[in-house]
Design an enzyme around this catalytic site. Structure first.
Site, PDB file in Angstrom:
ATOM      1  N   SER A 237     -17.447 -49.837 -19.688  1.00 22.72           N
ATOM      2  CA  SER A 237     -17.727 -49.492 -20.239  1.00 22.72           C
ATOM      3  C   SER A 237     -17.696 -48.174 -21.348  1.00 22.72           C
ATOM      4  O   SER A 237     -18.397 -47.567 -23.022  1.00 22.72           O
ATOM      5  CB  SER A 237     -18.643 -47.732 -19.325  1.00 22.72           C
ATOM      6  OG  SER A 237     -17.554 -47.074 -19.120  1.00 22.72           O
TER       7      SER A 237
ATOM      8  N   ASP B   1     -17.631 -37.172 -22.370  1.00 21.17           N
ATOM      9  CA  ASP B   1     -18.800 -36.757 -20.672  1.00 21.17           C
ATOM     10  C   ASP B   1     -17.319 -37.073 -19.634  1.00 21.17           C
ATOM     11  O   ASP B   1     -16.437 -37.193 -19.702  1.00 21.17           O
ATOM     12  CB  ASP B   1     -20.022 -38.344 -20.225  1.00 21.17           C
ATOM     13  CG  ASP B   1     -19.214 -39.455 -19.993  1.00 21.17           C
ATOM     14  OD1 ASP B   1     -18.311 -39.657 -20.153  1.00 21.17           O
ATOM     15  OD2 ASP B   1     -20.162 -40.340 -20.313  1.00 21.17           O
TER      16      ASP B   1
ATOM     17  N   HIS C  21     -15.593 -40.835 -20.722  1.00 22.60           N
ATOM     18  CA  HIS C  21     -15.062 -41.563 -21.639  1.00 22.60           C
ATOM     19  C   HIS C  21     -14.712 -40.929 -22.378  1.00 22.60           C
ATOM     20  O   HIS C  21     -14.981 -39.482 -22.646  1.00 22.60           O
ATOM     21  CB  HIS C  21     -16.513 -42.364 -21.832  1.00 22.60           C
ATOM     22  CG  HIS C  21     -16.990 -42.848 -20.745  1.00 22.60           C
ATOM     23  ND1 HIS C  21     -17.822 -42.935 -19.728  1.00 22.60           N
ATOM     24  CD2 HIS C  21     -17.005 -44.282 -20.871  1.00 22.60           C
ATOM     25  CE1 HIS C  21     -19.023 -43.590 -19.065  1.00 22.60           C
ATOM     26  NE2 HIS C  21     -17.872 -44.699 -19.703  1.00 22.60           N
TER      27      HIS C  21
END
Length: 368
Positions: A41, A333, A336
Protein backbone atom coordinates in the site's frame (compact mmCIF):
# COMPACT_ATOMS: atom_id res chain seq x y z
CA UNK A 1 -14.56 -8.36 -53.83
CA UNK A 2 -11.41 -10.42 -53.35
CA UNK A 3 -9.30 -7.46 -54.54
CA UNK A 4 -10.71 -5.16 -51.89
CA UNK A 5 -10.23 -7.82 -49.22
CA UNK A 6 -6.57 -8.23 -50.20
CA UNK A 7 -6.10 -4.46 -50.24
CA UNK A 8 -7.61 -4.17 -46.79
CA UNK A 9 -5.28 -6.91 -45.56
CA UNK A 10 -2.34 -5.12 -47.19
CA UNK A 11 -3.13 -1.77 -45.56
CA UNK A 12 -3.76 -3.54 -42.28
CA UNK A 13 -0.27 -5.00 -42.41
CA UNK A 14 1.21 -1.63 -43.34
CA UNK A 15 -0.57 -0.08 -40.33
CA UNK A 16 0.88 -2.73 -38.02
CA UNK A 17 4.39 -2.13 -39.38
CA UNK A 18 4.06 1.64 -38.97
CA UNK A 19 2.69 1.17 -35.45
CA UNK A 20 5.66 -1.01 -34.61
CA UNK A 21 8.10 1.69 -35.78
CA UNK A 22 6.23 4.27 -33.71
CA UNK A 23 6.43 2.02 -30.67
CA UNK A 24 10.14 1.39 -31.28
CA UNK A 25 10.60 5.16 -31.38
CA UNK A 26 8.97 5.42 -27.97
CA UNK A 27 11.41 2.83 -26.66
CA UNK A 28 14.52 4.28 -28.30
CA UNK A 29 17.47 5.57 -26.35
CA UNK A 30 16.28 9.14 -26.85
CA UNK A 31 13.44 8.54 -24.41
CA UNK A 32 13.19 7.72 -20.74
CA UNK A 33 13.37 4.13 -19.48
CA UNK A 34 10.15 2.39 -18.47
CA UNK A 35 9.16 2.19 -14.80
CA UNK A 36 7.85 -1.04 -13.24
CA UNK A 37 6.66 -0.94 -9.63
CA UNK A 38 6.03 -3.80 -7.18
CA UNK A 39 4.99 -3.52 -3.56
CA UNK A 40 2.27 -2.89 -1.00
CA UNK A 41 0.00 0.00 0.00
CA UNK A 42 2.96 2.37 0.28
CA UNK A 43 3.13 2.36 -3.53
CA UNK A 44 -0.28 0.98 -4.62
CA UNK A 45 -1.88 3.44 -7.07
CA UNK A 46 -5.22 1.70 -7.48
CA UNK A 47 -4.87 -2.03 -8.12
CA UNK A 48 -6.99 -2.86 -5.07
CA UNK A 49 -9.86 -0.87 -6.61
CA UNK A 50 -10.40 -3.85 -8.90
CA UNK A 51 -10.40 -6.70 -6.39
CA UNK A 52 -12.63 -7.76 -3.50
CA UNK A 53 -10.65 -6.57 -0.51
CA UNK A 54 -10.99 -4.83 2.82
CA UNK A 55 -7.76 -3.00 1.98
CA UNK A 56 -8.98 -0.14 -0.18
CA UNK A 57 -8.44 3.60 -0.40
CA UNK A 58 -10.72 4.64 -3.26
CA UNK A 59 -12.93 6.76 -1.03
CA UNK A 60 -12.73 10.11 0.72
CA UNK A 61 -10.84 11.63 2.38
CA UNK A 62 -8.00 9.69 0.71
CA UNK A 63 -6.66 11.67 -2.22
CA UNK A 64 -7.86 14.97 -0.78
CA UNK A 65 -4.74 16.69 -2.16
CA UNK A 66 -4.62 14.57 -5.32
CA UNK A 67 -7.94 15.90 -6.57
CA UNK A 68 -9.94 12.77 -5.86
CA UNK A 69 -9.61 9.30 -4.31
CA UNK A 70 -7.67 7.03 -6.67
CA UNK A 71 -6.82 4.05 -4.52
CA UNK A 72 -3.63 5.64 -3.19
CA UNK A 73 -3.31 5.17 0.55
CA UNK A 74 -2.40 8.78 1.25
CA UNK A 75 -3.69 12.33 0.85
CA UNK A 76 -1.68 12.92 -2.31
CA UNK A 77 1.14 11.15 -4.08
CA UNK A 78 2.97 7.96 -3.22
CA UNK A 79 6.76 7.74 -3.07
CA UNK A 80 6.92 6.25 -6.59
CA UNK A 81 4.65 8.99 -7.94
CA UNK A 82 7.08 11.64 -6.70
CA UNK A 83 10.12 9.74 -7.97
CA UNK A 84 8.51 9.41 -11.40
CA UNK A 85 7.79 13.15 -11.54
CA UNK A 86 11.31 14.04 -10.46
CA UNK A 87 12.78 11.75 -13.13
CA UNK A 88 10.72 13.47 -15.80
CA UNK A 89 8.29 10.64 -16.46
CA UNK A 90 5.29 12.33 -18.08
CA UNK A 91 2.43 10.38 -16.53
CA UNK A 92 1.96 8.46 -13.30
CA UNK A 93 2.77 4.78 -13.82
CA UNK A 94 -0.68 3.14 -14.11
CA UNK A 95 -2.08 0.23 -12.06
CA UNK A 96 -1.89 -3.15 -13.79
CA UNK A 97 -5.56 -3.97 -13.20
CA UNK A 98 -6.93 -0.73 -14.66
CA UNK A 99 -8.73 -1.50 -17.95
CA UNK A 100 -6.85 1.36 -19.61
CA UNK A 101 -3.45 -0.20 -18.85
CA UNK A 102 -3.10 -1.84 -22.23
CA UNK A 103 -1.49 -1.37 -25.64
CA UNK A 104 1.42 1.10 -25.99
CA UNK A 105 0.82 2.35 -22.42
CA UNK A 106 2.56 -0.70 -20.95
CA UNK A 107 5.77 0.17 -22.80
CA UNK A 108 6.21 3.07 -20.38
CA UNK A 109 5.84 0.84 -17.32
CA UNK A 110 3.19 -0.64 -15.03
CA UNK A 111 2.49 -0.58 -11.29
CA UNK A 112 1.62 -4.01 -9.78
CA UNK A 113 1.58 -2.99 -6.09
CA UNK A 114 -1.31 -4.02 -3.85
CA UNK A 115 -2.42 -2.81 -0.45
CA UNK A 116 -2.13 -5.62 2.10
CA UNK A 117 0.33 -7.54 -0.07
CA UNK A 118 3.46 -9.16 1.27
CA UNK A 119 6.42 -11.36 0.51
CA UNK A 120 4.74 -14.39 2.07
CA UNK A 121 1.52 -15.60 0.47
CA UNK A 122 -0.40 -15.88 3.74
CA UNK A 123 0.31 -12.25 4.58
CA UNK A 124 -2.73 -9.96 4.52
CA UNK A 125 -5.30 -12.76 4.57
CA UNK A 126 -7.31 -10.73 7.10
CA UNK A 127 -8.15 -8.37 4.21
CA UNK A 128 -9.46 -11.09 1.93
CA UNK A 129 -8.28 -10.00 -1.49
CA UNK A 130 -4.75 -8.70 -1.97
CA UNK A 131 -2.03 -9.35 -4.52
CA UNK A 132 1.07 -10.75 -2.86
CA UNK A 133 4.47 -10.53 -4.52
CA UNK A 134 4.32 -13.95 -6.20
CA UNK A 135 1.06 -12.93 -7.89
CA UNK A 136 2.49 -9.52 -8.81
CA UNK A 137 5.32 -11.31 -10.58
CA UNK A 138 2.77 -13.50 -12.39
CA UNK A 139 1.09 -10.30 -13.57
CA UNK A 140 4.40 -8.88 -14.73
CA UNK A 141 5.06 -12.08 -16.67
CA UNK A 142 1.79 -11.41 -18.51
CA UNK A 143 2.87 -7.83 -19.26
CA UNK A 144 6.24 -9.10 -20.47
CA UNK A 145 4.52 -11.42 -22.92
CA UNK A 146 2.32 -8.56 -24.14
CA UNK A 147 5.43 -6.43 -24.71
CA UNK A 148 7.08 -9.27 -26.64
CA UNK A 149 3.95 -9.68 -28.77
CA UNK A 150 3.97 -5.94 -29.45
CA UNK A 151 7.61 -5.21 -30.33
CA UNK A 152 9.33 -8.59 -30.53
CA UNK A 153 11.61 -10.46 -28.16
CA UNK A 154 14.84 -8.60 -28.93
CA UNK A 155 13.38 -5.11 -28.44
CA UNK A 156 11.40 -6.28 -25.41
CA UNK A 157 14.56 -7.50 -23.69
CA UNK A 158 16.24 -4.18 -24.47
CA UNK A 159 13.30 -2.28 -22.99
CA UNK A 160 13.32 -4.37 -19.82
CA UNK A 161 17.09 -4.13 -19.55
CA UNK A 162 16.89 -0.32 -19.57
CA UNK A 163 13.80 -0.11 -17.35
CA UNK A 164 13.75 0.84 -13.67
CA UNK A 165 12.24 -1.77 -11.37
CA UNK A 166 11.42 -1.04 -7.74
CA UNK A 167 10.20 -3.36 -5.00
CA UNK A 168 8.73 -1.89 -1.79
CA UNK A 169 7.36 -4.71 0.33
CA UNK A 170 7.71 -6.48 3.66
CA UNK A 171 5.89 -4.25 6.16
CA UNK A 172 2.66 -6.25 5.93
CA UNK A 173 4.50 -9.48 6.61
CA UNK A 174 5.02 -8.08 10.09
CA UNK A 175 2.03 -5.76 10.68
CA UNK A 176 -0.62 -7.97 9.09
CA UNK A 177 0.90 -11.38 9.67
CA UNK A 178 3.41 -12.00 12.45
CA UNK A 179 2.20 -9.07 14.60
CA UNK A 180 -1.55 -9.24 13.95
CA UNK A 181 -3.21 -8.83 17.36
CA UNK A 182 -4.80 -12.03 18.77
CA UNK A 183 -4.63 -13.87 15.44
CA UNK A 184 -0.84 -14.22 15.48
CA UNK A 185 -0.46 -15.24 19.14
CA UNK A 186 -0.19 -18.95 18.34
CA UNK A 187 2.22 -18.36 15.45
CA UNK A 188 4.55 -16.29 17.61
CA UNK A 189 4.78 -19.21 20.05
CA UNK A 190 5.57 -21.70 17.29
CA UNK A 191 7.84 -19.58 15.11
CA UNK A 192 10.66 -17.46 16.51
CA UNK A 193 11.27 -13.98 15.11
CA UNK A 194 14.56 -15.24 13.65
CA UNK A 195 12.81 -18.07 11.83
CA UNK A 196 10.07 -15.81 10.52
CA UNK A 197 12.55 -13.28 9.16
CA UNK A 198 14.56 -16.16 7.66
CA UNK A 199 11.46 -17.41 5.86
CA UNK A 200 10.85 -13.93 4.45
CA UNK A 201 14.41 -13.62 3.17
CA UNK A 202 14.37 -17.10 1.60
CA UNK A 203 11.16 -16.32 -0.25
CA UNK A 204 12.33 -12.86 -1.28
CA UNK A 205 15.54 -14.34 -2.73
CA UNK A 206 13.47 -16.55 -5.04
CA UNK A 207 11.18 -13.67 -6.01
CA UNK A 208 13.95 -11.21 -6.84
CA UNK A 209 15.75 -13.91 -8.81
CA UNK A 210 12.57 -14.58 -10.76
CA UNK A 211 12.26 -10.87 -11.53
CA UNK A 212 15.81 -10.94 -12.90
CA UNK A 213 15.04 -14.05 -14.96
CA UNK A 214 12.06 -12.24 -16.48
CA UNK A 215 14.41 -9.56 -17.80
CA UNK A 216 14.79 -6.98 -15.02
CA UNK A 217 18.34 -5.66 -14.59
CA UNK A 218 18.08 -2.35 -12.70
CA UNK A 219 16.26 -3.19 -9.47
CA UNK A 220 15.77 -0.89 -6.46
CA UNK A 221 14.86 -2.79 -3.29
CA UNK A 222 13.46 -0.75 -0.41
CA UNK A 223 13.82 -2.05 3.12
CA UNK A 224 11.10 -2.01 5.81
CA UNK A 225 10.63 1.27 7.63
CA UNK A 226 10.33 1.82 11.40
CA UNK A 227 6.91 0.16 11.66
CA UNK A 228 6.95 0.49 15.45
CA UNK A 229 6.55 4.25 14.99
CA UNK A 230 3.33 4.25 12.96
CA UNK A 231 0.21 5.53 14.79
CA UNK A 232 -1.41 2.09 14.64
CA UNK A 233 1.42 0.37 16.52
CA UNK A 234 1.64 3.21 19.03
CA UNK A 235 -2.07 2.92 19.85
CA UNK A 236 -2.22 -0.87 20.20
CA UNK A 237 0.89 -0.82 22.41
CA UNK A 238 0.04 1.90 24.98
CA UNK A 239 2.80 0.80 27.37
CA UNK A 240 5.30 2.38 24.98
CA UNK A 241 3.94 5.78 25.99
CA UNK A 242 5.02 8.46 23.53
CA UNK A 243 7.89 6.35 22.20
CA UNK A 244 8.02 4.08 19.17
CA UNK A 245 7.25 0.44 19.92
CA UNK A 246 10.50 -1.52 20.18
CA UNK A 247 9.61 -5.07 19.09
CA UNK A 248 8.22 -4.21 15.62
CA UNK A 249 11.25 -2.01 14.96
CA UNK A 250 13.57 -4.80 16.07
CA UNK A 251 11.88 -7.16 13.61
CA UNK A 252 12.26 -4.60 10.83
CA UNK A 253 15.93 -4.05 11.63
CA UNK A 254 16.60 -7.79 11.70
CA UNK A 255 14.97 -8.18 8.30
CA UNK A 256 16.79 -5.15 6.90
CA UNK A 257 20.21 -6.42 7.96
CA UNK A 258 19.64 -9.68 6.12
CA UNK A 259 18.02 -7.90 3.17
CA UNK A 260 21.09 -5.73 2.64
CA UNK A 261 23.24 -8.87 2.52
CA UNK A 262 20.77 -10.47 0.10
CA UNK A 263 20.91 -7.48 -2.26
CA UNK A 264 24.72 -7.65 -2.25
CA UNK A 265 24.60 -11.41 -2.85
CA UNK A 266 22.24 -11.09 -5.82
CA UNK A 267 24.27 -8.26 -7.34
CA UNK A 268 27.30 -10.52 -7.35
CA UNK A 269 25.62 -13.74 -8.47
CA UNK A 270 23.21 -12.51 -11.16
CA UNK A 271 25.23 -11.48 -14.19
CA UNK A 272 24.50 -7.99 -15.50
CA UNK A 273 22.23 -7.07 -12.62
CA UNK A 274 22.33 -3.71 -10.85
CA UNK A 275 20.62 -3.94 -7.48
CA UNK A 276 20.20 -0.87 -5.28
CA UNK A 277 19.46 -1.05 -1.55
CA UNK A 278 17.20 1.79 -0.39
CA UNK A 279 17.37 2.38 3.36
CA UNK A 280 13.85 3.71 3.92
CA UNK A 281 14.13 2.84 7.61
CA UNK A 282 16.97 5.32 8.09
CA UNK A 283 15.25 8.07 6.11
CA UNK A 284 11.91 7.77 7.94
CA UNK A 285 13.62 7.44 11.33
CA UNK A 286 15.49 10.67 10.61
CA UNK A 287 12.23 12.44 9.69
CA UNK A 288 10.52 11.22 12.89
CA UNK A 289 13.42 12.10 15.19
CA UNK A 290 13.96 15.53 13.63
CA UNK A 291 10.45 16.27 12.41
CA UNK A 292 10.45 19.94 13.35
CA UNK A 293 13.52 20.63 11.25
CA UNK A 294 11.63 19.17 8.28
CA UNK A 295 8.71 21.53 8.90
CA UNK A 296 6.35 19.05 10.56
CA UNK A 297 4.32 19.60 13.71
CA UNK A 298 3.47 15.94 14.36
CA UNK A 299 5.52 12.80 13.79
CA UNK A 300 3.41 10.40 15.85
CA UNK A 301 -0.26 11.05 15.11
CA UNK A 302 -2.45 10.39 12.10
CA UNK A 303 -3.78 13.39 10.21
CA UNK A 304 -6.83 11.36 9.15
CA UNK A 305 -8.16 10.01 12.44
CA UNK A 306 -11.19 8.57 14.23
CA UNK A 307 -10.06 6.97 17.47
CA UNK A 308 -6.98 6.41 19.60
CA UNK A 309 -4.49 8.69 21.31
CA UNK A 310 -2.49 8.79 18.06
CA UNK A 311 -5.46 8.33 15.74
CA UNK A 312 -4.26 4.87 14.88
CA UNK A 313 -7.09 2.53 15.86
CA UNK A 314 -9.42 2.87 12.86
CA UNK A 315 -8.45 3.15 9.17
CA UNK A 316 -9.02 6.43 7.36
CA UNK A 317 -12.48 6.71 5.81
CA UNK A 318 -15.56 8.90 5.34
CA UNK A 319 -16.29 9.18 9.12
CA UNK A 320 -12.73 10.36 9.83
CA UNK A 321 -11.67 13.82 10.87
CA UNK A 322 -8.87 15.39 8.85
CA UNK A 323 -6.21 17.81 10.07
CA UNK A 324 -6.36 21.28 8.54
CA UNK A 325 -2.78 21.33 7.22
CA UNK A 326 -1.74 17.92 5.91
CA UNK A 327 1.78 19.17 5.19
CA UNK A 328 2.43 19.41 8.93
CA UNK A 329 1.90 15.69 9.59
CA UNK A 330 4.39 12.90 8.87
CA UNK A 331 1.55 10.36 8.85
CA UNK A 332 -1.59 10.66 6.77
CA UNK A 333 -3.40 7.72 8.40
CA UNK A 334 -2.63 4.98 10.95
CA UNK A 335 -0.16 3.28 8.57
CA UNK A 336 1.00 5.53 5.75
CA UNK A 337 3.09 8.69 5.30
CA UNK A 338 1.56 11.92 4.06
CA UNK A 339 2.32 13.42 0.66
CA UNK A 340 4.73 15.82 2.38
CA UNK A 341 6.66 12.96 3.99
CA UNK A 342 6.63 10.96 0.74
CA UNK A 343 8.26 13.89 -1.05
CA UNK A 344 11.14 13.94 1.46
CA UNK A 345 11.58 10.16 1.30
CA UNK A 346 11.49 10.15 -2.50
CA UNK A 347 14.05 12.94 -2.86
CA UNK A 348 16.44 11.30 -0.40
CA UNK A 349 16.28 8.05 -2.39
CA UNK A 350 16.65 9.92 -5.67
CA UNK A 351 19.71 11.97 -4.81
CA UNK A 352 20.94 10.66 -1.46
CA UNK A 353 24.44 9.45 -0.69
CA UNK A 354 25.50 5.90 0.11
CA UNK A 355 24.36 6.21 3.73
CA UNK A 356 20.74 5.92 2.56
CA UNK A 357 20.88 4.39 -0.92
CA UNK A 358 23.69 2.25 -2.29
CA UNK A 359 25.79 1.53 -4.27
CA UNK A 360 24.21 4.35 -6.32
CA UNK A 361 21.09 6.44 -5.88
CA UNK A 362 17.86 6.07 -7.83
CA UNK A 363 18.58 8.92 -10.25
CA UNK A 364 21.96 7.43 -11.08
CA UNK A 365 20.67 3.92 -11.74
CA UNK A 366 17.74 5.29 -13.77
CA UNK A 367 20.08 7.05 -16.17
CA UNK A 368 22.74 4.31 -16.19
Amino acid sequence: MGFFSNREIFFGLVFQVVSTFVILGVCSGKNLPANFVFGDSLVDVGNNNYILSLSKANYVPNGIDFGQPTGRFTNGRTIVDVIGQELGIKDFTPPYLAPTTTGPVILQGVNYASGGGGILNKTGKIFGGRINLDAQLDNFANTRQDIISSIGLEEALKLLGRALFSVTIGSNDFINNYLTPVVSAAEQKLISPEQFVGDMISRFRLQLTRLYNLGARKIVVANVGPIGCIPYQRDINPTAGDNCVEFPNELAQSFNTQLKSLVTELSQSLEGSKFVYADVYRVVEDIIQNYMSFGFESASSSCCHVAGKFGGLIPCGPPSKVCVDRSKFVFWDPYHPSDAANVIIAKRLLDGDSSVVSPVNVRQIFHS
